[in-house]
Design a protein around this motif. Structure first.
Motif, short mmCIF file in Angstrom:
data_model
loop_
_atom_site.label_atom_id
_atom_site.label_comp_id
_atom_site.label_asym_id
_atom_site.label_seq_id
_atom_site.Cartn_x
_atom_site.Cartn_y
_atom_site.Cartn_z
N VAL A 259 7.37 13.53 -0.25
CA VAL A 259 6.56 12.97 -1.33
C VAL A 259 7.50 12.34 -2.35
O VAL A 259 8.32 13.02 -2.95
CB VAL A 259 5.68 14.05 -1.99
N ASP A 260 7.37 11.04 -2.54
CA ASP A 260 8.24 10.28 -3.44
C ASP A 260 7.47 9.93 -4.71
O ASP A 260 6.80 8.91 -4.79
CB ASP A 260 8.73 9.00 -2.74
N MET A 261 7.58 10.80 -5.72
CA MET A 261 6.96 10.52 -7.01
C MET A 261 7.84 9.61 -7.87
O MET A 261 7.37 9.05 -8.86
CB MET A 261 6.68 11.83 -7.78
N TRP A 262 9.10 9.46 -7.50
CA TRP A 262 10.03 8.64 -8.29
C TRP A 262 9.55 7.20 -8.39
O TRP A 262 9.71 6.56 -9.43
CB TRP A 262 11.41 8.70 -7.66
N HIS A 263 8.96 6.69 -7.32
CA HIS A 263 8.52 5.30 -7.30
C HIS A 263 7.02 5.15 -7.57
O HIS A 263 6.46 4.08 -7.32
CB HIS A 263 8.90 4.64 -5.97
N ASP A 264 6.38 6.19 -8.07
CA ASP A 264 4.98 6.11 -8.46
C ASP A 264 4.90 5.45 -9.84
O ASP A 264 5.23 6.07 -10.86
CB ASP A 264 4.36 7.51 -8.49
N GLU A 265 4.48 4.21 -9.87
CA GLU A 265 4.43 3.46 -11.14
C GLU A 265 3.46 4.09 -12.13
O GLU A 265 3.72 4.11 -13.35
CB GLU A 265 4.02 2.01 -10.87
N GLU A 266 2.35 4.61 -11.65
CA GLU A 266 1.33 5.17 -12.55
C GLU A 266 1.89 6.31 -13.39
O GLU A 266 1.67 6.38 -14.60
CB GLU A 266 0.13 5.64 -11.72
N ILE A 267 2.63 7.20 -12.76
CA ILE A 267 3.08 8.41 -13.47
C ILE A 267 4.20 8.10 -14.47
O ILE A 267 4.56 8.97 -15.28
CB ILE A 267 3.51 9.49 -12.47
N ARG A 268 4.73 6.89 -14.44
CA ARG A 268 5.73 6.52 -15.44
C ARG A 268 5.12 6.26 -16.82
O ARG A 268 5.86 6.21 -17.81
CB ARG A 268 6.51 5.28 -14.98
N GLY B 171 -2.18 17.01 4.18
CA GLY B 171 -3.36 16.97 5.02
C GLY B 171 -4.62 17.49 4.38
O GLY B 171 -5.61 17.78 5.08
N HIS B 172 -4.62 17.61 3.05
CA HIS B 172 -5.82 18.03 2.31
C HIS B 172 -6.15 16.93 1.31
O HIS B 172 -5.77 17.01 0.13
CB HIS B 172 -5.56 19.37 1.60
N PRO B 173 -6.83 15.86 1.77
CA PRO B 173 -7.07 14.69 0.91
C PRO B 173 -7.66 15.07 -0.44
O PRO B 173 -8.68 15.77 -0.52
CB PRO B 173 -8.04 13.86 1.75
N THR B 174 -6.98 14.61 -1.49
CA THR B 174 -7.37 14.93 -2.86
C THR B 174 -7.29 13.65 -3.67
O THR B 174 -6.26 12.96 -3.64
CB THR B 174 -6.41 15.97 -3.46
N PRO B 175 -8.36 13.29 -4.40
CA PRO B 175 -8.29 12.06 -5.21
C PRO B 175 -7.10 12.11 -6.17
O PRO B 175 -6.87 13.12 -6.85
CB PRO B 175 -9.62 12.06 -5.97
N ALA B 176 -6.34 11.04 -6.22
CA ALA B 176 -5.17 10.98 -7.11
C ALA B 176 -5.62 11.06 -8.56
O ALA B 176 -6.52 10.32 -8.99
CB ALA B 176 -4.39 9.70 -6.87
N HIS B 177 -5.02 11.97 -9.30
CA HIS B 177 -5.39 12.14 -10.69
C HIS B 177 -4.89 10.96 -11.52
O HIS B 177 -3.70 10.61 -11.48
CB HIS B 177 -4.81 13.43 -11.26
N VAL B 178 -5.79 10.32 -12.27
CA VAL B 178 -5.44 9.17 -13.09
C VAL B 178 -6.06 9.38 -14.47
O VAL B 178 -7.23 9.75 -14.58
CB VAL B 178 -5.97 7.85 -12.48
#
Length: 253
Positions: free
Chosen positions: A153-162, A191-198
């Motif tokens: 899981v690469d959160m480093w390149h998640d633009e939203e969480i910046r 493998g447990h699909p969860t809506p991305a928190h925004v």
């Protein structure tokens, strides 16, 4: 399932502070999400300690994780963020340590979830240097996904969480919204699909010289003082769940 988390403040959950003063964080949320998704209680341990460099994570914490009885079936590994904040840190050494830890887990029959934490660099002093190191380290460990058939899981390149709304006032640790976003991403990857928190866009955060001066006084200077004294925020601390605890299946409303 028996899930153990090792790492630093990111995995300990700093910034997701509960009313009683304890830290929750994405790993706790993932444990709860796994119990819900599987429809049965799971065992959970969290050995992460704030301020830890990668070397003690992949030695001391990993030793303790693999010594749990019974043995874990899933281990999440994150580390290197504190190393990247130190001058002269060697990315090649961090990659080697990460790969050795992965191999050790797989040799023990433990599934690995490898995470790279969110990128705080845009609002930190000397953040451009940290971003370059983070980009290089992420690029180096990403191929382990295919090489070892693990979950990455690469959160480093998640633009939203910046965005500022996901971060604590110290600009280094995620807040509750940030940890929720990481947890939703991790659960989906497992493998447990969860809506991305925004979060809602909301008004732009206030700035100015006074706000910056307050930030440096309250957060940057104490960090510098600890470095000069050779101290860490995690000195004399242990992981919050050093033995298995049971995470129950959520009850229907």
């Amino acid at each position: 399932m028996r899930y153990v988390a090792i790492g630093d403040s990111f995995t300990e959950g700093m910034g997701d502070t509960q009313p009683d003063g304890s830290e929750r964080g994405w790993a706790d949320l993932v444990a709860a999400g796994l119990a819900a998704g599987l429809g049965e209680p799971i065992q959970y341990a969290n050995l992460a300690i704030r301020g830890r460099l990668l070397q003690p994570i992949v030695t001391d914490q990993l030793d303790a994780a693999l010594a749990l009885d019974p043995k874990p079936t899933l281990l999440s590994l994150n580390g290197g963020g504190n190393d990247m904040m130190r001058p002269g840190s060697d990315m090649g050494t961090l990659v080697d340590m990460t790969e050795k830890a992965i191999r050790r887990c797989l040799d023990e029959g433990v599934k690995v979830l490898l995470l790279f934490g969110a990128d705080p660099s845009s609002r930190l002093p000397f953040g451009s240097s940290m971003r370059r190191k983070g980009d290089a380290l992420t690029a180096a460990v990403a191929p382990f996904t295919r090489k070892y058939d693990l979950t990455f899981v690469d959160m480093w390149h998640d633009e939203e969480i910046r965005r500022a709304g996901y971060w604590s006032p110290d600009r280094l640790h995620l807040n509750a919204a940030g940890h929720r976003r990481v947890a939703s991403t991790v659960l989906t990857a497992l493998g447990h699909p969860t809506p991305a928190h925004v979060i809602d866009p909301g008004p732009a955060a206030g700035g100015g010289l006074l706000a910056e001066a307050r930030y440096y006084r309250e957060h940057v200077l104490p960090w510098i003082q600890r470095r000069l004294r050779g101290q860490s925020s995690g000195d004399n601390r242990t992981g919050k769940y050093t033995n298995w605890i049971t995470v129950p299946t959520p009850q229907p409303a």
